[in-house]
Design a protein around this motif. Structure first.
Motif, PDB file in Angstrom:
ATOM      1  N   ALA A  53       0.810  -1.215   0.000  1.00 43.52           N
ATOM      2  CA  ALA A  53       0.000   0.000   0.000  1.00 43.52           C
ATOM      3  C   ALA A  53       0.848   1.272   0.000  1.00 43.52           C
ATOM      4  O   ALA A  53       0.365   2.334  -0.390  1.00 43.52           O
ATOM      5  N   VAL A  54       2.106   1.169   0.439  1.00 48.09           N
ATOM      6  CA  VAL A  54       2.886   2.398   0.637  1.00 48.09           C
ATOM      7  C   VAL A  54       4.219   2.429  -0.105  1.00 48.09           C
ATOM      8  O   VAL A  54       4.908   3.449  -0.088  1.00 48.09           O
ATOM      9  N   MET A  55       4.591   1.330  -0.773  1.00 51.52           N
ATOM     10  CA  MET A  55       5.898   1.273  -1.429  1.00 51.52           C
ATOM     11  C   MET A  55       5.756   1.264  -2.946  1.00 51.52           C
ATOM     12  O   MET A  55       4.808   0.686  -3.494  1.00 51.52           O
ATOM     13  N   ASP A  56       6.718   1.876  -3.619  1.00 56.29           N
ATOM     14  CA  ASP A  56       6.806   1.856  -5.078  1.00 56.29           C
ATOM     15  C   ASP A  56       7.923   0.886  -5.453  1.00 56.29           C
ATOM     16  O   ASP A  56       9.101   1.242  -5.428  1.00 56.29           O
ATOM     17  N   PHE A  57       7.569  -0.328  -5.815  1.00 58.48           N
ATOM     18  CA  PHE A  57       8.580  -1.344  -6.096  1.00 58.48           C
ATOM     19  C   PHE A  57       9.290  -1.116  -7.433  1.00 58.48           C
ATOM     20  O   PHE A  57      10.330  -1.718  -7.691  1.00 58.48           O
ATOM     21  N   ARG A  58       8.750  -0.280  -8.288  1.00 57.51           N
ATOM     22  CA  ARG A  58       9.472   0.047  -9.515  1.00 57.51           C
ATOM     23  C   ARG A  58      10.582   1.055  -9.242  1.00 57.51           C
ATOM     24  O   ARG A  58      11.583   1.089  -9.955  1.00 57.51           O
ATOM     25  N   ALA A  59      10.393   1.894  -8.218  1.00 57.59           N
ATOM     26  CA  ALA A  59      11.435   2.847  -7.838  1.00 57.59           C
ATOM     27  C   ALA A  59      12.510   2.176  -6.991  1.00 57.59           C
ATOM     28  O   ALA A  59      13.687   2.511  -7.100  1.00 57.59           O
ATOM     29  N   ARG A  60      12.105   1.257  -6.129  1.00 60.54           N
ATOM     30  CA  ARG A  60      13.049   0.506  -5.288  1.00 60.54           C
ATOM     31  C   ARG A  60      12.743  -0.976  -5.479  1.00 60.54           C
ATOM     32  O   ARG A  60      12.002  -1.580  -4.714  1.00 60.54           O
ATOM     33  N   ARG A  61      13.322  -1.521  -6.506  1.00 61.95           N
ATOM     34  CA  ARG A  61      12.982  -2.887  -6.894  1.00 61.95           C
ATOM     35  C   ARG A  61      13.528  -3.908  -5.898  1.00 61.95           C
ATOM     36  O   ARG A  61      14.703  -3.844  -5.524  1.00 61.95           O
ATOM     37  N   PRO A  62      12.695  -4.870  -5.474  1.00 61.36           N
ATOM     38  CA  PRO A  62      13.180  -5.928  -4.578  1.00 61.36           C
ATOM     39  C   PRO A  62      14.292  -6.729  -5.245  1.00 61.36           C
ATOM     40  O   PRO A  62      14.328  -6.878  -6.468  1.00 61.36           O
ATOM     41  N   VAL A  63      15.207  -7.237  -4.432  1.00 58.36           N
ATOM     42  CA  VAL A  63      16.343  -8.012  -4.930  1.00 58.36           C
ATOM     43  C   VAL A  63      15.961  -9.483  -4.998  1.00 58.36           C
ATOM     44  O   VAL A  63      15.535 -10.081  -4.001  1.00 58.36           O
ATOM     45  N   LEU A  64      16.113 -10.056  -6.189  1.00 60.94           N
ATOM     46  CA  LEU A  64      15.858 -11.483  -6.411  1.00 60.94           C
ATOM     47  C   LEU A  64      17.176 -12.251  -6.412  1.00 60.94           C
ATOM     48  O   LEU A  64      18.188 -11.761  -6.926  1.00 60.94           O
ATOM     49  N   SER A  65      17.161 -13.430  -5.832  1.00 58.57           N
ATOM     50  CA  SER A  65      18.326 -14.318  -5.881  1.00 58.57           C
ATOM     51  C   SER A  65      18.124 -15.365  -6.972  1.00 58.57           C
ATOM     52  O   SER A  65      17.017 -15.891  -7.142  1.00 58.57           O
ATOM     53  N   TYR A  66      19.184 -15.640  -7.705  1.00 56.02           N
ATOM     54  CA  TYR A  66      19.111 -16.570  -8.835  1.00 56.02           C
ATOM     55  C   TYR A  66      20.264 -17.554  -8.753  1.00 56.02           C
ATOM     56  O   TYR A  66      21.394 -17.186  -8.428  1.00 56.02           O
ATOM     57  N   SER A  67      20.000 -18.801  -9.012  1.00 52.14           N
ATOM     58  CA  SER A  67      21.033 -19.836  -8.990  1.00 52.14           C
ATOM     59  C   SER A  67      20.911 -20.732 -10.215  1.00 52.14           C
ATOM     60  O   SER A  67      19.910 -21.447 -10.376  1.00 52.14           O
ATOM     61  N   VAL A  68      21.883 -20.669 -11.104  1.00 48.15           N
ATOM     62  CA  VAL A  68      22.037 -21.523 -12.284  1.00 48.15           C
ATOM     63  C   VAL A  68      20.860 -21.387 -13.255  1.00 48.15           C
ATOM     64  O   VAL A  68      20.965 -20.822 -14.330  1.00 48.15           O
ATOM     65  N   ASP A  69      19.711 -21.958 -12.850  1.00 45.74           N
ATOM     66  CA  ASP A  69      18.592 -21.988 -13.790  1.00 45.74           C
ATOM     67  C   ASP A  69      17.248 -21.671 -13.145  1.00 45.74           C
ATOM     68  O   ASP A  69      16.202 -21.967 -13.710  1.00 45.74           O
ATOM     69  N   HIS A  70      17.268 -21.080 -11.928  1.00 43.80           N
ATOM     70  CA  HIS A  70      15.993 -20.767 -11.288  1.00 43.80           C
ATOM     71  C   HIS A  70      16.188 -19.685 -10.217  1.00 43.80           C
ATOM     72  O   HIS A  70      17.299 -19.489  -9.703  1.00 43.80           O
ATOM     73  N   PHE A  71      15.100 -18.994  -9.899  1.00 45.76           N
ATOM     74  CA  PHE A  71      15.112 -18.018  -8.815  1.00 45.76           C
ATOM     75  C   PHE A  71      14.943 -18.750  -7.480  1.00 45.76           C
ATOM     76  O   PHE A  71      14.134 -19.666  -7.363  1.00 45.76           O
ATOM     77  N   THR A  72      15.717 -18.321  -6.507  1.00 46.72           N
ATOM     78  CA  THR A  72      15.714 -19.015  -5.218  1.00 46.72           C
ATOM     79  C   THR A  72      15.091 -18.194  -4.086  1.00 46.72           C
ATOM     80  O   THR A  72      14.827 -18.740  -3.007  1.00 46.72           O
ATOM     81  N   GLY A  73      14.872 -16.926  -4.316  1.00 46.20           N
ATOM     82  CA  GLY A  73      14.271 -16.133  -3.253  1.00 46.20           C
ATOM     83  C   GLY A  73      14.166 -14.676  -3.647  1.00 46.20           C
ATOM     84  O   GLY A  73      14.680 -14.245  -4.676  1.00 46.20           O
ATOM     85  N   VAL A  74      13.476 -13.915  -2.818  1.00 47.09           N
ATOM     86  CA  VAL A  74      13.314 -12.483  -3.055  1.00 47.09           C
ATOM     87  C   VAL A  74      13.307 -11.766  -1.712  1.00 47.09           C
ATOM     88  O   VAL A  74      12.750 -12.262  -0.723  1.00 47.09           O
ATOM     89  N   ASP A  75      13.966 -10.615  -1.666  1.00 47.71           N
ATOM     90  CA  ASP A  75      14.051  -9.820  -0.445  1.00 47.71           C
ATOM     91  C   ASP A  75      13.041  -8.682  -0.534  1.00 47.71           C
ATOM     92  O   ASP A  75      13.299  -7.649  -1.144  1.00 47.71           O
TER      93      ASP A  75
END
Length: 297
Positions: A53-75
């Motif tokens: 409701a209060v954050m603009d994720f396009r301005a401060r994009r969450p960090v995604l973790s990636y390993s080899v061939d897939h995403f493993t998490g998001v902060d």
């Protein structure tokens, strides 16, 4: 706007410390203060705000973790209210997270409502700003509040100034309007270090919080980090004549304006007045607001 996870029971009306990262956080002072308090003090989660409701994720994009061939998490960032216990066993509230992008007035109203519900006795904002001072002198703080009694004993060198709004200051102002004792502490970080992690800023904020609230907050854990930062700065100073010249000039200015005892004679060299310092601060914040509003610390 928020979800309550549990309602604490306080023996005495608590202090609310509110700390937001991303805007007025020179030297990472606010971020390190949050991390240090939550790492070294017992705490429990009280409430979580709806960041969708209060954050603009396009301005401060969450960090995604990636390993080899897939995403493993998001902060995903979070704005949380914790009950925290100081070294004496006294409880206080810590509201922390990234500064909201949207719905500021609704967010402020929600925090004020929680403050009434939890019976807080004092709200304190923390922030860090670039300041024309050298790292070789003690960091100063600017203390401001809704009642002159809250700032008694602190010296101000800033006159009248207009700066872009930020959540810490907006909360400080509106909580006072809602009847709370409300104040803020701002660490004066050497301006040439404002884009770097500078643990001395967090030390200054935590010591200031202890002084104005009566809480006993741990700060010793920051000593090794501060010592390391000092060594690294000294190494840079030794190999950079231009940097050394700037620091020497700031030392001279500091000793004239801050270090000189009352009534001492000053040299004829002009030094910044309170209004000039305020103008420098206003210019910095306007330049920051014209950019992305998020200094990289």
């Amino acid at each position: 706007m928020y979800a309550i996870h549990q309602m604490p029971r306080f023996k005495e009306p608590p202090v609310l410390i509110h700390a937001f990262t991303g805007y007025v956080d020179a030297g990472g002072a606010v971020r390190m203060t949050i991390d240090h308090l939550l790492e070294h003090c017992e705490h429990e989660l009280i409430a979580t705000f709806d960041v969708d409701a209060v954050m603009d994720f396009r301005a401060r994009r969450p960090v995604l973790s990636y390993s080899v061939d897939h995403f493993t998490g998001v902060d995903i960032p979070s704005i949380q209210l914790h009950e925290v216990t100081d070294s004496k066993g006294d409880s206080f509230l810590l509201l922390s997270g990234p500064e909201p992008d949207y719905q500021w007035m609704r967010f402020i109203a929600a925090v004020s409502g929680l403050g009434h519900r939890l019976g807080i006795r004092l709200a304190v904002a923390v922030s860090g700003i670039p300041w024309p001072a050298p790292h070789t002198r003690p960091l100063g703080i600017t203390v401001h509040g809704s009642d002159p009694e809250l700032v008694r004993g602190f010296r101000s060198v800033v006159g009248e100034v207009e700066v872009p709004g930020h959540m810490g200051a907006m909360l400080e102002f509106h909580l006072a309007q809602d009847g709370f004792d409300s104040m803020g502490i701002t660490a004066q970080v050497p301006h040439y270090l404002s884009q770097f992690q500078y643990p001395q800023g967090a030390q200054t904020l935590i010591n200031g919080l202890s002084r104005v609230t009566g809480l006993e907050l741990p700060v010793d854990g920051l000593d090794p980090l501060a010592a390391q930062a000092t060594r690294e700065i000294s190494d840079q100073l030794a190999g950079n004549d231009e940097f050394a010249t700037v620091v020497t000039a700031l030392e001279h200015q500091y000793d004239q304006t801050i270090g000189a005892p009352p009534g001492s004679l000053m040299s004829d060299e002009p030094v910044p007045t309170g209004d000039e310092i305020a103008a420098q601060l206003e210019s910095f914040l306007r330049d920051l607001d014209a950019g992305d509003g998020k200094p990289d610390v």
